[in-house]
Design a protein around this motif. Structure first.
Motif, PDB file in Angstrom:
ATOM      1  N   LYS A 284       0.834  -1.189   0.000  1.00  0.00           N
ATOM      2  CA  LYS A 284       0.000   0.000   0.000  1.00  0.00           C
ATOM      3  C   LYS A 284       0.873   1.244   0.000  1.00  0.00           C
ATOM      4  O   LYS A 284       1.732   1.411   0.868  1.00  0.00           O
ATOM      5  CB  LYS A 284      -0.926   0.012   1.221  1.00  0.00           C
ATOM      6  CG  LYS A 284      -2.075  -0.978   1.127  1.00  0.00           C
ATOM      7  CD  LYS A 284      -3.103  -0.764   2.222  1.00  0.00           C
ATOM      8  CE  LYS A 284      -4.291  -1.701   2.050  1.00  0.00           C
ATOM      9  NZ  LYS A 284      -5.333  -1.488   3.088  1.00  0.00           N
ATOM     10  N   VAL A 285       0.630   2.093  -0.969  1.00  0.00           N
ATOM     11  CA  VAL A 285       1.270   3.405  -1.042  1.00  0.00           C
ATOM     12  C   VAL A 285       0.204   4.429  -0.683  1.00  0.00           C
ATOM     13  O   VAL A 285      -0.820   4.544  -1.372  1.00  0.00           O
ATOM     14  CB  VAL A 285       1.847   3.676  -2.443  1.00  0.00           C
ATOM     15  CG1 VAL A 285       2.498   5.051  -2.483  1.00  0.00           C
ATOM     16  CG2 VAL A 285       2.856   2.593  -2.827  1.00  0.00           C
ATOM     17  N   CYS A 286       0.406   5.140   0.402  1.00  0.00           N
ATOM     18  CA  CYS A 286      -0.594   6.092   0.872  1.00  0.00           C
ATOM     19  C   CYS A 286       0.028   7.470   1.016  1.00  0.00           C
ATOM     20  O   CYS A 286       1.240   7.624   1.168  1.00  0.00           O
ATOM     21  CB  CYS A 286      -1.194   5.637   2.204  1.00  0.00           C
ATOM     22  SG  CYS A 286      -0.038   5.643   3.587  1.00  0.00           S
ATOM     23  N   VAL A 287      -0.827   8.476   0.975  1.00  0.00           N
ATOM     24  CA  VAL A 287      -0.420   9.868   1.132  1.00  0.00           C
ATOM     25  C   VAL A 287      -1.281  10.468   2.229  1.00  0.00           C
ATOM     26  O   VAL A 287      -2.521  10.500   2.117  1.00  0.00           O
ATOM     27  CB  VAL A 287      -0.576  10.660  -0.179  1.00  0.00           C
ATOM     28  CG1 VAL A 287      -0.122  12.099   0.018  1.00  0.00           C
ATOM     29  CG2 VAL A 287       0.204   9.990  -1.304  1.00  0.00           C
ATOM     30  N   ASP A 288      -0.636  10.919   3.298  1.00  0.00           N
ATOM     31  CA  ASP A 288      -1.345  11.584   4.393  1.00  0.00           C
ATOM     32  C   ASP A 288      -1.641  13.027   4.011  1.00  0.00           C
ATOM     33  O   ASP A 288      -0.725  13.824   3.758  1.00  0.00           O
ATOM     34  CB  ASP A 288      -0.507  11.556   5.668  1.00  0.00           C
ATOM     35  CG  ASP A 288      -0.425  10.152   6.260  1.00  0.00           C
ATOM     36  OD1 ASP A 288      -1.325   9.340   5.958  1.00  0.00           O
ATOM     37  OD2 ASP A 288       0.525   9.876   7.011  1.00  0.00           O
ATOM     38  N   ILE A 289      -2.934  13.345   3.960  1.00  0.00           N
ATOM     39  CA  ILE A 289      -3.380  14.690   3.605  1.00  0.00           C
ATOM     40  C   ILE A 289      -4.032  15.305   4.837  1.00  0.00           C
ATOM     41  O   ILE A 289      -5.036  14.781   5.330  1.00  0.00           O
ATOM     42  CB  ILE A 289      -4.375  14.648   2.428  1.00  0.00           C
ATOM     43  CG1 ILE A 289      -3.780  13.876   1.243  1.00  0.00           C
ATOM     44  CG2 ILE A 289      -4.758  16.064   1.993  1.00  0.00           C
ATOM     45  CD1 ILE A 289      -4.754  13.674   0.108  1.00  0.00           C
ATOM     46  N   PRO A 290      -3.496  16.381   5.391  1.00  0.00           N
ATOM     47  CA  PRO A 290      -4.102  16.988   6.581  1.00  0.00           C
ATOM     48  C   PRO A 290      -5.519  17.475   6.294  1.00  0.00           C
ATOM     49  O   PRO A 290      -5.800  18.063   5.246  1.00  0.00           O
ATOM     50  CB  PRO A 290      -3.168  18.157   6.903  1.00  0.00           C
ATOM     51  CG  PRO A 290      -1.867  17.814   6.238  1.00  0.00           C
ATOM     52  CD  PRO A 290      -2.247  17.052   5.002  1.00  0.00           C
ATOM     53  N   GLY A 291      -6.413  17.176   7.204  1.00  0.00           N
ATOM     54  CA  GLY A 291      -7.779  17.653   7.086  1.00  0.00           C
ATOM     55  C   GLY A 291      -8.699  16.757   6.312  1.00  0.00           C
ATOM     56  O   GLY A 291      -9.894  17.029   6.218  1.00  0.00           O
ATOM     57  N   THR A 292      -8.194  15.676   5.719  1.00  0.00           N
ATOM     58  CA  THR A 292      -9.033  14.755   4.955  1.00  0.00           C
ATOM     59  C   THR A 292      -8.475  13.350   5.079  1.00  0.00           C
ATOM     60  O   THR A 292      -7.406  13.131   5.673  1.00  0.00           O
ATOM     61  CB  THR A 292      -9.114  15.167   3.475  1.00  0.00           C
ATOM     62  OG1 THR A 292     -10.031  14.295   2.797  1.00  0.00           O
ATOM     63  CG2 THR A 292      -7.758  15.072   2.812  1.00  0.00           C
ATOM     64  N   SER A 293      -9.185  12.391   4.521  1.00  0.00           N
ATOM     65  CA  SER A 293      -8.746  10.996   4.620  1.00  0.00           C
ATOM     66  C   SER A 293      -7.532  10.749   3.730  1.00  0.00           C
ATOM     67  O   SER A 293      -7.216  11.535   2.829  1.00  0.00           O
ATOM     68  CB  SER A 293      -9.886  10.055   4.224  1.00  0.00           C
ATOM     69  OG  SER A 293     -10.317  10.320   2.900  1.00  0.00           O
ATOM     70  N   LYS A 294      -6.861   9.618   3.958  1.00  0.00           N
ATOM     71  CA  LYS A 294      -5.648   9.297   3.222  1.00  0.00           C
ATOM     72  C   LYS A 294      -5.957   8.862   1.794  1.00  0.00           C
ATOM     73  O   LYS A 294      -7.024   8.319   1.512  1.00  0.00           O
ATOM     74  CB  LYS A 294      -4.887   8.179   3.927  1.00  0.00           C
ATOM     75  CG  LYS A 294      -4.404   8.523   5.330  1.00  0.00           C
ATOM     76  CD  LYS A 294      -3.674   7.343   5.948  1.00  0.00           C
ATOM     77  CE  LYS A 294      -3.193   7.686   7.348  1.00  0.00           C
ATOM     78  NZ  LYS A 294      -2.474   6.551   7.985  1.00  0.00           N
ATOM     79  N   LEU A 295      -5.004   9.104   0.932  1.00  0.00           N
ATOM     80  CA  LEU A 295      -5.062   8.605  -0.436  1.00  0.00           C
ATOM     81  C   LEU A 295      -4.319   7.265  -0.474  1.00  0.00           C
ATOM     82  O   LEU A 295      -3.126   7.205  -0.186  1.00  0.00           O
ATOM     83  CB  LEU A 295      -4.426   9.607  -1.401  1.00  0.00           C
ATOM     84  CG  LEU A 295      -4.244   9.147  -2.852  1.00  0.00           C
ATOM     85  CD1 LEU A 295      -5.576   8.787  -3.480  1.00  0.00           C
ATOM     86  CD2 LEU A 295      -3.524  10.222  -3.669  1.00  0.00           C
ATOM     87  N   LEU A 296      -5.036   6.179  -0.806  1.00  0.00           N
ATOM     88  CA  LEU A 296      -4.476   4.834  -0.744  1.00  0.00           C
ATOM     89  C   LEU A 296      -4.419   4.218  -2.125  1.00  0.00           C
ATOM     90  O   LEU A 296      -5.395   4.288  -2.893  1.00  0.00           O
ATOM     91  CB  LEU A 296      -5.315   3.940   0.179  1.00  0.00           C
ATOM     92  CG  LEU A 296      -5.381   4.337   1.660  1.00  0.00           C
ATOM     93  CD1 LEU A 296      -6.314   3.408   2.410  1.00  0.00           C
ATOM     94  CD2 LEU A 296      -3.992   4.313   2.271  1.00  0.00           C
ATOM     95  N   LEU A 297      -3.286   3.609  -2.448  1.00  0.00           N
ATOM     96  CA  LEU A 297      -3.102   2.838  -3.673  1.00  0.00           C
ATOM     97  C   LEU A 297      -2.566   1.475  -3.274  1.00  0.00           C
ATOM     98  O   LEU A 297      -1.512   1.375  -2.635  1.00  0.00           O
ATOM     99  CB  LEU A 297      -2.140   3.540  -4.632  1.00  0.00           C
ATOM    100  CG  LEU A 297      -1.751   2.757  -5.886  1.00  0.00           C
ATOM    101  CD1 LEU A 297      -2.971   2.435  -6.732  1.00  0.00           C
ATOM    102  CD2 LEU A 297      -0.719   3.525  -6.709  1.00  0.00           C
ATOM    103  N   GLU A 298      -3.268   0.415  -3.640  1.00  0.00           N
ATOM    104  CA  GLU A 298      -2.917  -0.941  -3.205  1.00  0.00           C
ATOM    105  C   GLU A 298      -2.486  -1.775  -4.396  1.00  0.00           C
ATOM    106  O   GLU A 298      -3.177  -1.825  -5.421  1.00  0.00           O
ATOM    107  CB  GLU A 298      -4.117  -1.595  -2.516  1.00  0.00           C
ATOM    108  CG  GLU A 298      -3.817  -2.979  -1.962  1.00  0.00           C
ATOM    109  CD  GLU A 298      -4.971  -3.517  -1.142  1.00  0.00           C
ATOM    110  OE1 GLU A 298      -5.160  -4.759  -1.128  1.00  0.00           O
ATOM    111  OE2 GLU A 298      -5.691  -2.716  -0.528  1.00  0.00           O
TER     112      GLU A 298
END
Length: 406
Positions: A284-298
């Motif tokens: 899983k490659v994820c991006v933590d975005i402040p104020g919203t849910s994470k962007l996940l690529l599996e």
């Protein structure tokens, strides 16, 4: 009594390394012996051997109604894999018992494992176990039991086209905060293949575009998912086995991972063929975005047991190159072949005259003298014959093939 005279009763399995636990693969032969050590003469009944293996799942779920628990429901299931029985010591046919003298007695055994077995596994809500149990029957006494567990590992060869295929994906997300559009964040990632073995390093190639107004942080992790199935219900347990974190990406910037390394720790192989227990892996490659849910690529992964062959890393590239080279089959073949160019159009007249001129005696040296070299030089630079679409030696219709019977 035999209970006082029985010093030792155990099951021993034959394995190459005595210090390590016994490990077998499906289809192999399991051999060992039951050891019985007596301090004096003893009267015994039958000595039986039972080899067994199965997968079991069990969990409970509670339904609450307000502050109290309404009811609790249990889920359980079992799948047998192995069942082998053998009698190592049988009593005489006349109904008498067997008398053994004092000392050490060994009863060897061997049996064949089935070709299809699930890998040994220990989980929170289920397990896959294999063991050998010996039962010693004694007159006027309880049955004495000895048990020995062993491990089975199903071979998973990652040198297959399906597991050598590259895995890639693209995901994007619109960052929102308090119903305001903060911009878009996108990630694209790729790995060389789907199958890996513990101890290998996964090179991650990724691009993270941060078109939002916030600073984001990319991460990558290997996730293990244990799935337990019983009575149509599923219970899952997910855990992170390895992870890495990238640098923070400012607003409007991009970060590129040129093979960021993520090492696979010692974990159990994937279990994909069991009906009630599955162990799966994913990157899983994820991006933590402040104020919203994470962007996940599996991206799916398979952890195997047979490592990559030395030529296996080139298999995918060779196969892709082979598919590209086959594009010429889709081209239209012309009805009439194009004539090759004239010799004069390829070689200038000066080069032709120079090539056809005899070599200088100083350049040849003494080692190149003789009639044989002169013969070579005569035909070395002679131009090829002129191209003609008319066959200079046509087959005459008047010539008939000779019949073998004539």
């Amino acid at each position: 009594m035999l209970f006082d005279r029985l010093r030792r009763f155990c099951v021993l399995l034959d394995c190459p390394e005595l210090d390590s636990p016994p490990v077998f693969s499906p289809g192999e032969a399991v051999s060992g012996r039951v050891v019985l050590e007596l301090s004096g003469e003893a009267r015994l009944g039958a000595l039986q051997l039972h080899a067994q293996g199965c997968a079991k799942v069990h969990w409970t779920e509670s339904r609450s109604a307000g502050s109290s628990t309404a009811y609790t429901q249990s889920y359980s299931d079992q799948v047998p894999f192995l069942s082998h029985r053998d009698t190592l010591l049988a009593p005489p046919d006349n109904g008498e018992v067997t008398v053994l003298q004092a000392g050490k007695h060994e009863f060897p055994f061997t049996f064949q494992l089935p070709e299809t077995l699930a890998t040994s596994f220990e989980g929170r809500h289920g397990n896959v176990r294999y063991w050998v149990k010996a039962k010693l029957h004694r007159p006027w006494s309880v049955v004495k039991k000895a048990k020995k567990e062993f491990t089975v590992i199903e071979p998973i060869d990652i040198n297959t086209p399906a597991l050598l295929a590259p895995q890639a994906g693209v995901k994007e997300k619109l960052a929102r905060a308090w119903y305001c559009n903060r911009g878009q964040v996108s990630v694209s990632a790729k790995i060389d293949r789907k199958g890996y073995t513990p101890g290998e390093v996964i090179p991650i190639f990724a691009e993270i575009d941060n078109c939002s107004t916030r600073t984001v942080v990319p991460k990558a992790a290997i996730i293990q998912t244990q799935t337990f199935i019983a009575r149509g219900a599923k219970k899952q347990k997910k855990s992170v086995v390895a992870s890495i974190a990238g640098d923070s990406i400012a607003a409007g910037k991009r970060e590129v991972w040129h093979g960021r390394a993520l090492k696979i720790p010692p974990v159990g192989p994937s279990i994909l063929q069991c009906r009630i227990i599955r162990v799966e892996y994913a990157l899983k490659v994820c991006v933590d975005i402040p104020g919203t849910s994470k962007l996940l690529l599996e991206l799916p992964l398979v952890i195997g047991t047979i490592p990559l062959h030395p030529f296996g890393s080139r298999t995918s590239s060779v196969s892709s190159q082979y598919s590209v080279n086959l594009d010429w089959l889709r081209m239209v073949i012309p009805e009439e072949p194009e004539a090759p160019p004239e010799y004069s159009s390829v070689v200038s007249s000066e080069e032709s005259a120079q090539n056809l001129s005899p070599p200088c005696q100083d350049e040849l040296g003494n080692g190149l003298e003789g009639p044989f070299f002169a013969y070579i030089q005569e035909f070395r630079y002679r131009p090829p014959p002129l191209y003609s679409e008319v066959d200079p030696n046509p087959t005459s219709d008047s010539i008939r093939p000779r019949c073998m019977t004539c």
